[in-house]
Design an enzyme around this catalytic site. Structure first.
Site, PDB file in Angstrom:
ATOM      1  N   SER A  63       0.871  -1.176   0.000  1.00 34.02           N
ATOM      2  CA  SER A  63       0.000   0.000   0.000  1.00 34.02           C
ATOM      3  C   SER A  63       0.901   1.216   0.000  1.00 34.02           C
ATOM      4  O   SER A  63       1.394   1.653   1.040  1.00 34.02           O
ATOM      5  CB  SER A  63      -0.892  -0.018   1.250  1.00 34.02           C
ATOM      6  OG  SER A  63      -1.609   1.182   1.376  1.00 34.02           O
ATOM      7  N   HIS A 179      -3.295  -5.955   2.677  1.00 38.53           N
ATOM      8  CA  HIS A 179      -2.370  -6.890   3.308  1.00 38.53           C
ATOM      9  C   HIS A 179      -2.976  -8.268   3.551  1.00 38.53           C
ATOM     10  O   HIS A 179      -2.325  -9.150   4.101  1.00 38.53           O
ATOM     11  CB  HIS A 179      -1.871  -6.326   4.649  1.00 38.53           C
ATOM     12  CG  HIS A 179      -0.953  -5.174   4.487  1.00 38.53           C
ATOM     13  ND1 HIS A 179      -0.450  -4.468   5.563  1.00 38.53           N
ATOM     14  CD2 HIS A 179      -0.429  -4.587   3.378  1.00 38.53           C
ATOM     15  CE1 HIS A 179       0.330  -3.494   5.118  1.00 38.53           C
ATOM     16  NE2 HIS A 179       0.350  -3.553   3.798  1.00 38.53           N
ATOM     17  N   GLU A 188      -4.835  -2.387   9.134  1.00 37.98           N
ATOM     18  CA  GLU A 188      -4.121  -2.888  10.314  1.00 37.98           C
ATOM     19  C   GLU A 188      -4.873  -2.541  11.591  1.00 37.98           C
ATOM     20  O   GLU A 188      -5.389  -1.430  11.743  1.00 37.98           O
ATOM     21  CB  GLU A 188      -2.711  -2.289  10.382  1.00 37.98           C
ATOM     22  CG  GLU A 188      -1.847  -2.612   9.178  1.00 37.98           C
ATOM     23  CD  GLU A 188      -0.511  -1.867   9.184  1.00 37.98           C
ATOM     24  OE1 GLU A 188      -0.225  -1.159  10.176  1.00 37.98           O
ATOM     25  OE2 GLU A 188       0.231  -1.994   8.204  1.00 37.98           O
ATOM     26  N   GLU A 231       1.922  -9.158   7.341  1.00 34.27           N
ATOM     27  CA  GLU A 231       2.693  -8.650   8.480  1.00 34.27           C
ATOM     28  C   GLU A 231       2.535  -9.503   9.731  1.00 34.27           C
ATOM     29  O   GLU A 231       2.837  -9.064  10.839  1.00 34.27           O
ATOM     30  CB  GLU A 231       2.318  -7.193   8.733  1.00 34.27           C
ATOM     31  CG  GLU A 231       2.686  -6.318   7.535  1.00 34.27           C
ATOM     32  CD  GLU A 231       2.366  -4.854   7.734  1.00 34.27           C
ATOM     33  OE1 GLU A 231       1.778  -4.493   8.777  1.00 34.27           O
ATOM     34  OE2 GLU A 231       2.720  -4.053   6.852  1.00 34.27           O
ATOM     35  N   ASP A 265      -4.680   1.358  11.327  1.00 38.71           N
ATOM     36  CA  ASP A 265      -4.172   1.924  10.072  1.00 38.71           C
ATOM     37  C   ASP A 265      -5.253   1.676   9.048  1.00 38.71           C
ATOM     38  O   ASP A 265      -5.459   0.545   8.596  1.00 38.71           O
ATOM     39  CB  ASP A 265      -2.856   1.271   9.654  1.00 38.71           C
ATOM     40  CG  ASP A 265      -2.398   1.738   8.269  1.00 38.71           C
ATOM     41  OD1 ASP A 265      -2.985   2.698   7.729  1.00 38.71           O
ATOM     42  OD2 ASP A 265      -1.453   1.129   7.721  1.00 38.71           O
ATOM     43  N   GLU A 316      -4.184   5.901  11.692  1.00 38.41           N
ATOM     44  CA  GLU A 316      -3.295   6.236  10.575  1.00 38.41           C
ATOM     45  C   GLU A 316      -4.077   6.300   9.271  1.00 38.41           C
ATOM     46  O   GLU A 316      -4.959   5.462   9.035  1.00 38.41           O
ATOM     47  CB  GLU A 316      -2.201   5.168  10.481  1.00 38.41           C
ATOM     48  CG  GLU A 316      -1.199   5.351   9.360  1.00 38.41           C
ATOM     49  CD  GLU A 316      -0.211   4.195   9.310  1.00 38.41           C
ATOM     50  OE1 GLU A 316       0.248   3.880   8.196  1.00 38.41           O
ATOM     51  OE2 GLU A 316       0.081   3.611  10.366  1.00 38.41           O
ATOM     52  N   ASP A 343       0.745   8.905   6.728  1.00 41.35           N
ATOM     53  CA  ASP A 343       1.613   7.962   6.007  1.00 41.35           C
ATOM     54  C   ASP A 343       1.590   8.328   4.525  1.00 41.35           C
ATOM     55  O   ASP A 343       2.470   9.035   4.035  1.00 41.35           O
ATOM     56  CB  ASP A 343       1.143   6.534   6.241  1.00 41.35           C
ATOM     57  CG  ASP A 343       1.953   5.501   5.448  1.00 41.35           C
ATOM     58  OD1 ASP A 343       3.038   5.846   4.939  1.00 41.35           O
ATOM     59  OD2 ASP A 343       1.500   4.347   5.324  1.00 41.35           O
ATOM     60  N   LYS A 368       8.938   6.052   7.381  1.00 41.21           N
ATOM     61  CA  LYS A 368       9.313   4.935   6.516  1.00 41.21           C
ATOM     62  C   LYS A 368      10.478   5.404   5.654  1.00 41.21           C
ATOM     63  O   LYS A 368      10.293   6.227   4.761  1.00 41.21           O
ATOM     64  CB  LYS A 368       8.150   4.512   5.619  1.00 41.21           C
ATOM     65  CG  LYS A 368       6.996   3.833   6.345  1.00 41.21           C
ATOM     66  CD  LYS A 368       5.866   3.508   5.373  1.00 41.21           C
ATOM     67  CE  LYS A 368       4.784   2.663   6.003  1.00 41.21           C
ATOM     68  NZ  LYS A 368       3.631   2.451   5.086  1.00 41.21           N
ATOM     69  N   SER A 395       8.284   2.863  11.235  1.00 37.82           N
ATOM     70  CA  SER A 395       7.513   1.790  10.614  1.00 37.82           C
ATOM     71  C   SER A 395       8.340   0.926   9.670  1.00 37.82           C
ATOM     72  O   SER A 395       9.225   1.405   8.971  1.00 37.82           O
ATOM     73  CB  SER A 395       6.335   2.389   9.827  1.00 37.82           C
ATOM     74  OG  SER A 395       5.609   1.378   9.141  1.00 37.82           O
ATOM     75  N   HIS A 396       7.990  -0.348   9.674  1.00 38.72           N
ATOM     76  CA  HIS A 396       8.454  -1.301   8.659  1.00 38.72           C
ATOM     77  C   HIS A 396       7.642  -1.102   7.378  1.00 38.72           C
ATOM     78  O   HIS A 396       6.850  -0.170   7.263  1.00 38.72           O
ATOM     79  CB  HIS A 396       8.264  -2.725   9.182  1.00 38.72           C
ATOM     80  CG  HIS A 396       6.813  -3.076   9.418  1.00 38.72           C
ATOM     81  ND1 HIS A 396       6.372  -4.344   9.696  1.00 38.72           N
ATOM     82  CD2 HIS A 396       5.679  -2.300   9.425  1.00 38.72           C
ATOM     83  CE1 HIS A 396       5.063  -4.340   9.842  1.00 38.72           C
ATOM     84  NE2 HIS A 396       4.624  -3.115   9.685  1.00 38.72           N
ATOM     85  N   ARG A 397       7.796  -2.010   6.414  1.00 39.54           N
ATOM     86  CA  ARG A 397       6.917  -2.097   5.252  1.00 39.54           C
ATOM     87  C   ARG A 397       6.357  -3.522   5.182  1.00 39.54           C
ATOM     88  O   ARG A 397       6.884  -4.445   5.810  1.00 39.54           O
ATOM     89  CB  ARG A 397       7.658  -1.776   3.946  1.00 39.54           C
ATOM     90  CG  ARG A 397       8.235  -0.386   3.827  1.00 39.54           C
ATOM     91  CD  ARG A 397       7.274   0.759   4.067  1.00 39.54           C
ATOM     92  NE  ARG A 397       6.120   0.821   3.185  1.00 39.54           N
ATOM     93  CZ  ARG A 397       5.987   1.683   2.163  1.00 39.54           C
ATOM     94  NH1 ARG A 397       6.964   2.548   1.891  1.00 39.54           N
ATOM     95  NH2 ARG A 397       4.890   1.716   1.434  1.00 39.54           N
ATOM     96  N   SER A 398       5.319  -3.701   4.386  1.00 40.41           N
ATOM     97  CA  SER A 398       4.719  -5.038   4.288  1.00 40.41           C
ATOM     98  C   SER A 398       5.655  -6.021   3.586  1.00 40.41           C
ATOM     99  O   SER A 398       5.631  -7.222   3.859  1.00 40.41           O
ATOM    100  CB  SER A 398       3.382  -4.969   3.558  1.00 40.41           C
ATOM    101  OG  SER A 398       3.516  -4.340   2.307  1.00 40.41           O
ATOM    102  N   LYS A 419       5.925   0.461  14.679  1.00 39.45           N
ATOM    103  CA  LYS A 419       5.078  -0.645  14.225  1.00 39.45           C
ATOM    104  C   LYS A 419       5.907  -1.503  13.285  1.00 39.45           C
ATOM    105  O   LYS A 419       6.523  -1.001  12.345  1.00 39.45           O
ATOM    106  CB  LYS A 419       3.791  -0.145  13.572  1.00 39.45           C
ATOM    107  CG  LYS A 419       3.901   0.540  12.236  1.00 39.45           C
ATOM    108  CD  LYS A 419       2.525   0.640  11.590  1.00 39.45           C
ATOM    109  CE  LYS A 419       2.592   1.171  10.181  1.00 39.45           C
ATOM    110  NZ  LYS A 419       1.303   1.084   9.479  1.00 39.45           N
TER     111      LYS A 419
END
Length: 460
Positions: A63, A179, A188, A231, A265, A316, A343, A368, A395-398, A419
């Site tokens: 996303s 996701h 999320e 995730e 999210d 988010e 985001d 990110k 934040s991570h990514r998917s 996250k």
């Protein structure tokens, strides 16, 4: 293999540099294509100095905001068009030539040299994934050259005098949106241990609630509903409210109802109706329910209803990345009690962040690094956000790798919150485990922000 120009640069560096500078000078740059957690290619980079080889890898989102820095993919049939061979070639040629012989401790100087080599505002020429791979590996090499942990190196680059705050983890325990394959529109659902006293305790809470949630979902929907999304969270066939109900039931069963908050999210850019003030909550269904198409005001009413019913502390992307009016409206109405996180709206870009500050459209940055493409620019984004009183969520990514640098980044930049998925799947737990190690390194000086996660000590 070094080109003639890079050999010349390396010789020049060795001639003019101090012994310490010689030890930290870049002598090798090597990019390669590896596979991320979704089975797609991504970029990994080795940076070599006299002290060794330092490796970092680049995440990728599913996303993604339209204003993110350009992720360079090859197109064609190989890897269904998602190959990164061109980005890797750019690492090994143009970018390597631009930074060879430079001091690996000079993060900003190296990042600026790469931006100059690219020459575009969004890294469309050489690729943000190519530039970021080097930028991340440089951070590790620089920390080693100075004999300090990566989190401390990030803190000193950023001018953060108090790098002792561990982030509060936002565990993504239910997956929807892009996701997961269920019909759930929101992407999320977070369990947030705001009542924990230490990071270690927050991990205990998160893991125990996660396991109890599996039992709750299995009892309601059967074993198939406990399959996991990108995730690590579960992807049950629930709606928004029943998903939140199950999380609260799991927290109660685990004995942590008084220590857990929740967050969302929404990733609403994925279901904005083009050209209309409307959002289709049934966007993944084959036969759509017209009653699930809500206006901006109706979406705000829905969020307010959820906030009144559940202990929600963060939301988010409640609206589309270009729906500035509704962003400003929701911040005005609920922004004091609930964090509104940008985001897709802000894409870790200081220009977009300043626009959101000016219009009061958000009060928290989602950090990110691959949205902007370098560590130095990410630090600038965090500083700007903190200077304007915003929170920052790392934040991570998917699409992730086993690399755990965002744990160090969250501590070094004192973001106060992170996250990085459910406490499940190795590419997610790698980050949580690194934070446990950092907590151990910090010892008694480690700070856990709890309900103060929006305003940790360092303000930039």
């Amino acid at each position: 293999m070094l080109t003639a120009s890079t050999r010349s640069l390396a010789r020049k560096a060795s001639t003019n540099a101090s012994p310490q500078r010689m030890m930290s000078a870049i002598t090798g740059v090597k990019g390669r294509e590896i596979i991320d957690s979704r089975g797609n290619p991504t970029v990994e980079v080795d940076i070599t100095t006299a002290q060794g080889t330092f490796t970092a890898s680049v995440p990728s989102g599913a996303s993604t905001g339209i204003y993110e820095a350009h992720e360079l993919r090859d197109g064609g049939s190989r890897y269904m068009g998602k190959g990164c061979a061109t980005a890797v070639a750019n690492v090994n040629t143009v970018l390597a030539d631009a930074i060879m012989g430079m001091d690996s401790a000079d993060q900003r100087g190296i990042d600026e040299a790469m931006l100059k080599a690219d020459g575009t505002p969004n890294k469309a020429n050489l690729g943000a994934n190519a530039i970021l791979g080097i930028s991340l590996a440089i951070g590790k090499a620089g920390a080693s050259s100075r004999g300090i942990p990566l989190w401390k190196h990030y803190a000193e680059i950023a001018g953060n005098p108090i790098p002792e705050t561990l982030p509060i983890p936002c565990f993504n325990v239910i997956n929807g949106g892009e996701h997961a394959g269920n019909k759930l529109p929101f992407q999320e659902f977070f369990v947030i241990p705001t009542g924990a006293e230490t990071f270690s305790e927050s991990m205990e809470i998160g893991c125990e609630v996660f396991h109890n949630l599996k039992s709750v979902i299995k009892a309601k929907f059967g074993g198939d509903a406990t399959l996991i999304g990108d995730e690590g969270g579960f992807a049950p066939p629930c709606d928004v409210e029943s998903g939140l109900d199950m999380i609260m039931e799991a927290a109660d069963k685990a004995g942590y109802l008084d220590k857990v908050s929740v967050g969302l999210d929404v990733a609403s850019s994925e279901f904005k109706v083009a050209g209309e003030d409307a959002y289709d909550l049934d966007f993944k269904a084959t036969e759509k329910d017209p009653s699930q198409v809500l206006s901006g005001d109706e979406m705000i009413a829905l969020y307010k209803k959820l906030i009144d019913k559940y202990p929600i502390v963060t939301i988010e992307d409640p609206f589309d990345q270009d729906d500035w009016a509704n962003w400003s409206k929701i911040v005005a109405e609920v922004g004091e009690e609930v964090q509104i996180v940008g985001d897709d709206l802000t894409v870790t870009n200081p220009i977009k962040i300043q626009e959101a500050v000016d219009t009061k459209a958000a009060n928290c940055l989602l950090l990110k690094v691959n949205q902007i493409g370098s560590i130095s620019e990410s630090i600038d984004a965090v500083k700007l956000s903190k200077q304007n009183g915003w929170g920052v969520m790392t934040s991570h990514r998917s699409g992730e790798t086993e690399d755990n640098y965002i744990a160090d980044l969250a501590v070094g930049l004192c973001t106060g919150q992170i996250k990085t998925g459910a406490p499940c799947r190795g590419e997610r737990t790698a980050k949580y485990n690194q934070l446990l190690r950092i907590e151990e390194q910090l010892g008694a000086s480690a700070i856990y922000p709890g309900m103060g996660f929006r305003k940790p000590a360092w303000m930039g």
